[in-house]
Every structure is written in C-alpha cells, then in structure tokens.
Design a protein around this motif. Structure first.
Motif: not given
Length: 101
Positions: A43, A50, A25-27, A29-34
């Motif tokens: 994302y 990628y 889940e944290d990955v 969320e980071e994808l959604k942010e970046i």
C-alpha cells in the motif's frame, strides 16, 4: 516538465525521506486490498503513486498558468500576435520533434 527533472524522477535509487501520515484505518485497509490488484507490492508504493500523480497534475496546471501569463504579458508589452504565434510554433516543433536550431 524539464528533461533533467524527468530523468531524476525515473531513477530507482532516488533518496527517500520517511514521513508520518495519519489516515483512517478503513482507508489503509482498502489501500492494502487494491494495491496488489493494481500491480503494487504494497500500500505504501500505491500511496506514493497517488501522491505523485496528483502532484504532477498540479505542477502541470501551474506551469500552464505561468505560460499563459507570459503570453498575456508579451501582448501587453506590445509584442505582435504573429511573433508570439511563430515562437509558439517553434517551441511546439522542438517539443514534438526534438528539433534544435
């Protein structure tokens, strides 16, 4: 990469196939942010980018290995180094300048 393959990859209406991919889940969320910071609409397009980037690098690496294996095989078959070098120069000119004989 072959020109026809490249043309197909640049088409926007390429057929898509749904896949399920489990990720932490944290990955996600980071994808959604970046993603928007990199100019992606979400994302999922970033994940596709990628994956595509890694795939192209691996394909290029294996194509290069096959190319080097071909050169080694030609040498083992007794093809002279000058003939191989001339052929490589001709191919390079074709790739760089699009020159056809």
């Amino acid at each position: 990469m072959k020109i026809e393959t490249l043309k197909q990859r640049l088409q926007k209406d390429r057929p898509m196939k749904s896949v399920t991919l489990r990720m932490p889940e944290d990955v996600v969320e980071e994808l959604k942010e970046i993603a928007p910071l990199l100019g992606f609409s979400g994302y999922q397009p970033l994940i596709r980018a990628y994956i595509g980037q890694g795939l192209r690098q691996d394909l290029e690496k294996f194509e290069k290995i096959n190319f080097l294996e071909l050169i080694d095989s030609l040498k083992r078959q007794g093809v002279e180094e000058t003939v191989i070098n001339n052929a490589l120069a001709e191919i390079t000119q074709f790739i760089i300048g699009g020159v056809k004989k």
